[in-house]
Design a protein around this motif. Structure first.
Motif, PDB file in Angstrom:
ATOM      1  N   GLY A 182     -23.690  30.188 -40.479  1.00 20.23           N
ATOM      2  CA  GLY A 182     -22.740  29.913 -39.407  1.00 20.23           C
ATOM      3  C   GLY A 182     -21.295  30.049 -39.850  1.00 20.23           C
ATOM      4  O   GLY A 182     -20.410  29.404 -39.286  1.00 20.23           O
ATOM      5  N   VAL A 183     -21.071  30.905 -40.839  1.00 19.93           N
ATOM      6  CA  VAL A 183     -19.714  31.090 -41.350  1.00 19.93           C
ATOM      7  C   VAL A 183     -18.893  31.910 -40.353  1.00 19.93           C
ATOM      8  O   VAL A 183     -19.378  32.890 -39.804  1.00 19.93           O
ATOM      9  CB  VAL A 183     -19.773  31.798 -42.722  1.00 19.93           C
ATOM     10  N   THR A 184     -17.652  31.475 -40.087  1.00 20.25           N
ATOM     11  CA  THR A 184     -16.796  32.237 -39.183  1.00 20.25           C
ATOM     12  C   THR A 184     -15.691  32.970 -39.931  1.00 20.25           C
ATOM     13  O   THR A 184     -14.996  33.800 -39.359  1.00 20.25           O
ATOM     14  CB  THR A 184     -16.146  31.332 -38.127  1.00 20.25           C
ATOM     15  N   LEU A 211      -1.163  10.228 -11.716  1.00 18.25           N
ATOM     16  CA  LEU A 211      -1.986  11.418 -11.970  1.00 18.25           C
ATOM     17  C   LEU A 211      -1.352  12.277 -13.051  1.00 18.25           C
ATOM     18  O   LEU A 211      -2.020  12.755 -13.957  1.00 18.25           O
ATOM     19  CB  LEU A 211      -2.107  12.242 -10.682  1.00 18.25           C
ATOM     20  N   VAL A 239       0.956   7.218  -6.952  1.00 16.67           N
ATOM     21  CA  VAL A 239      -0.232   8.026  -7.259  1.00 16.67           C
ATOM     22  C   VAL A 239       0.097   9.341  -7.980  1.00 16.67           C
ATOM     23  O   VAL A 239      -0.458   9.614  -9.039  1.00 16.67           O
ATOM     24  CB  VAL A 239      -1.077   8.262  -5.990  1.00 16.67           C
ATOM     25  N   HIS A 265      -9.453  26.063 -33.065  1.00 16.17           N
ATOM     26  CA  HIS A 265      -9.966  27.251 -33.739  1.00 16.17           C
ATOM     27  C   HIS A 265     -11.079  26.906 -34.721  1.00 16.17           C
ATOM     28  O   HIS A 265     -11.772  27.782 -35.199  1.00 16.17           O
ATOM     29  CB  HIS A 265      -8.840  27.983 -34.468  1.00 16.17           C
ATOM     30  N   LEU A 291     -14.529  25.618 -35.494  1.00 20.29           N
ATOM     31  CA  LEU A 291     -15.778  25.423 -34.784  1.00 20.29           C
ATOM     32  C   LEU A 291     -16.596  24.380 -35.527  1.00 20.29           C
ATOM     33  O   LEU A 291     -16.889  24.552 -36.701  1.00 20.29           O
ATOM     34  CB  LEU A 291     -16.505  26.769 -34.766  1.00 20.29           C
ATOM     35  N   GLY A 320       1.173   4.202  -2.876  1.00 21.80           N
ATOM     36  CA  GLY A 320       0.970   5.612  -2.567  1.00 21.80           C
ATOM     37  C   GLY A 320       1.933   6.504  -3.317  1.00 21.80           C
ATOM     38  O   GLY A 320       1.556   7.532  -3.852  1.00 21.80           O
ATOM     39  N   TYR A 321       3.183   6.057  -3.400  1.00 19.06           N
ATOM     40  CA  TYR A 321       4.177   6.863  -4.122  1.00 19.06           C
ATOM     41  C   TYR A 321       3.880   6.915  -5.605  1.00 19.06           C
ATOM     42  O   TYR A 321       4.261   7.855  -6.293  1.00 19.06           O
ATOM     43  CB  TYR A 321       5.579   6.292  -3.893  1.00 19.06           C
ATOM     44  N   ILE A 345     -23.771  34.722 -41.905  1.00 20.44           N
ATOM     45  CA  ILE A 345     -24.066  34.436 -40.496  1.00 20.44           C
ATOM     46  C   ILE A 345     -25.153  33.372 -40.399  1.00 20.44           C
ATOM     47  O   ILE A 345     -25.091  32.478 -39.561  1.00 20.44           O
ATOM     48  CB  ILE A 345     -24.433  35.733 -39.748  1.00 20.44           C
ATOM     49  N   ASP A 346     -26.162  33.441 -41.315  1.00 20.09           N
ATOM     50  CA  ASP A 346     -27.189  32.393 -41.336  1.00 20.09           C
ATOM     51  C   ASP A 346     -26.577  31.015 -41.576  1.00 20.09           C
ATOM     52  O   ASP A 346     -27.082  30.009 -41.098  1.00 20.09           O
ATOM     53  CB  ASP A 346     -28.217  32.685 -42.435  1.00 20.09           C
ATOM     54  N   MET A 396       0.834  -1.204   0.000  1.00 18.04           N
ATOM     55  CA  MET A 396       0.000   0.000   0.000  1.00 18.04           C
ATOM     56  C   MET A 396       0.869   1.255   0.000  1.00 18.04           C
ATOM     57  O   MET A 396       0.623   2.208  -0.719  1.00 18.04           O
ATOM     58  CB  MET A 396      -0.893  -0.040   1.256  1.00 18.04           C
ATOM     59  N   ARG A 397       1.912   1.270   0.817  1.00 19.75           N
ATOM     60  CA  ARG A 397       2.807   2.432   0.859  1.00 19.75           C
ATOM     61  C   ARG A 397       3.471   2.659  -0.482  1.00 19.75           C
ATOM     62  O   ARG A 397       3.554   3.779  -0.956  1.00 19.75           O
ATOM     63  CB  ARG A 397       3.866   2.195   1.934  1.00 19.75           C
ATOM     64  N   ALA A 454     -22.924  23.765 -36.438  1.00 20.07           N
ATOM     65  CA  ALA A 454     -24.164  23.382 -35.769  1.00 20.07           C
ATOM     66  C   ALA A 454     -25.202  22.972 -36.802  1.00 20.07           C
ATOM     67  O   ALA A 454     -26.288  22.544 -36.464  1.00 20.07           O
ATOM     68  CB  ALA A 454     -24.674  24.554 -34.940  1.00 20.07           C
ATOM     69  N   LEU A 455     -24.852  23.111 -38.085  1.00 19.77           N
ATOM     70  CA  LEU A 455     -25.861  22.946 -39.140  1.00 19.77           C
ATOM     71  C   LEU A 455     -25.754  21.619 -39.881  1.00 19.77           C
ATOM     72  O   LEU A 455     -26.533  21.364 -40.799  1.00 19.77           O
ATOM     73  CB  LEU A 455     -25.741  24.094 -40.152  1.00 19.77           C
TER      74      LEU A 455
END
Lengths: 167, 179
Positions: free
Chosen positions: B137-139, B12, B8, B31, B33, B5-6, B134-135, B1-2, B36-37
């Motif tokens: 969804g052009v960026t 992570l 972990v 960048h 997007l 522990g080291y 814009i209709d 167990m010890r 949505a269409l």
């Protein structure tokens, strides 16, 4: 003192620079205020974390104009926001909506915090159990007899060490 | 167990490193997007032809149904549009229907641009104030939409269409849509 007051006055007088051009502003102050509350909630999708109200980008200007057109046509805040979400997706909202697709976003930090807390708890429990074992293992009868014999041997021969030193 | 522990913190660290490395490994570009269409009908719109060039015909929603088509949002002032122009022209040569939405362009400038570089577009709609963009969804320009015969947006390419994108995305998609 005078200088400090002057600096303070300057600071208070300074208004934030506006991206909105004078010719964009609606003549009806009520509708203009509504348009501003909407544009402050919409992300300029080609900028980094800026609302279209703050941005000088062409796209932001075009979107501001579309927002004002919709407001003039009688759309409310929700309708205009929905109009933009339909075209650009949820990303266009600076405040992400709470729905299954965004659960990770809302709950993620708390999950990480809980995990960290659990790991910390485990860590300290392991440390404490090593430092102060709760149950001491008992010696068996045979071990006890042998230990007694060894202790008696040491106690009974005080010169044992002295003898060893001599060649 | 010890001993565990080291491990972990190291585990992570590995997990977080993996999490952050994934977008790079998958070559995701934050960048771009996602549209949505996708799989939705193209927005309702009607654009006039380029001023002074009635032969560009203009573009409206009704033009997009009946056969698969490609809608390319472009502008004469946009350098990547010039870079992808040969690919757009090749699509027209291969027999696909290519439409153009001319984005925020002075009529004279886009006229000269088409004269100089060729006009592969069956129809062009002039979107001078970007409201139709814009209709959609052009960026930014260029963006290219692949439309099926029911007038639905099926795929979107953001940025210039490179020869790779042309061969690996656009051609397979259009062949599929033409079936």
């Amino acid at each position: 003192m005078k200088r400090a007051l002057f600096a303070l006055a300057l600071l208070l007088a300074a208004a934030p620079a506006l991206a909105v051009n004078p010719d964009e502003i609606l003549s009806d102050p009520g509708l203009e205020a509504l348009a501003r509350t909407i544009t402050r909630q919409l992300r300029c999708v080609v900028c980094q974390n800026q609302s279209i109200d703050d941005s000088e980008a062409n796209l932001a200007r075009d979107m501001r104009r579309v927002v004002r057109t919709r407001v003039l046509a009688g759309d409310g805040e929700r309708q205009v926001l929905a109009f933009m979400v339909a075209r650009y997706g949820d990303f266009v909202l600076l405040d992400p909506p709470f729905k299954p697709k965004t659960y990770a976003l809302w709950f993620g930090p708390w999950v990480v915090l809980a995990l960290a807390g659990m790991i910390a708890l485990l860590w300290f429990r392991v440390k404490r159990s090593v430092a102060a074992p709760t149950s001491v293992p008992q010696l068996s009868a045979a071990e006890r007899t042998r230990l007694d014999a060894l202790l008696a041997e040491i106690d009974g021969e005080p010169h044992a060490r002295g003898r060893e030193r001599k060649p | 167990m010890r001993k565990l522990g080291y491990a972990v913190p190291a585990l992570l660290f590995l997990a977080i490193a993996l999490l952050f490395a994934t977008p790079f490994a998958l070559r995701l570009d934050s960048h771009i997007l996602p549209s949505a269409l996708i799989d939705l009908p193209a927005p309702e719109f009607a654009l006039p032809p380029i001023e002074g060039r009635p032969q560009t015909l203009g573009l409206a929603t009704a033009d997009l149904s009946g056969k698969p088509s490609i809608v390319n949002v472009f502008a004469s002032w946009c350098v990547p549009c010039l870079a992808e122009h040969p690919m757009i022209s090749r699509l027209a040569e291969e027999g696909f229907t290519v439409y153009g939405i001319d984005h925020r362009d002075p009529p004279d400038a886009v006229g000269a641009w088409l004269d100089r570089n060729g006009n592969p577009y069956a129809r062009i709609g002039a979107d001078r104030d970007a409201s139709v963009s814009i209709d959609w969804g052009v960026t930014g320009v260029p963006e290219t939409f692949l439309i099926d015969r029911k007038g639905r947006i099926r795929h979107k390419i953001v940025g210039p269409m490179t020869p790779d994108i042309f061969a690996e995305e656009v051609l397979p998609w259009m062949r599929e849509l033409a079936r």
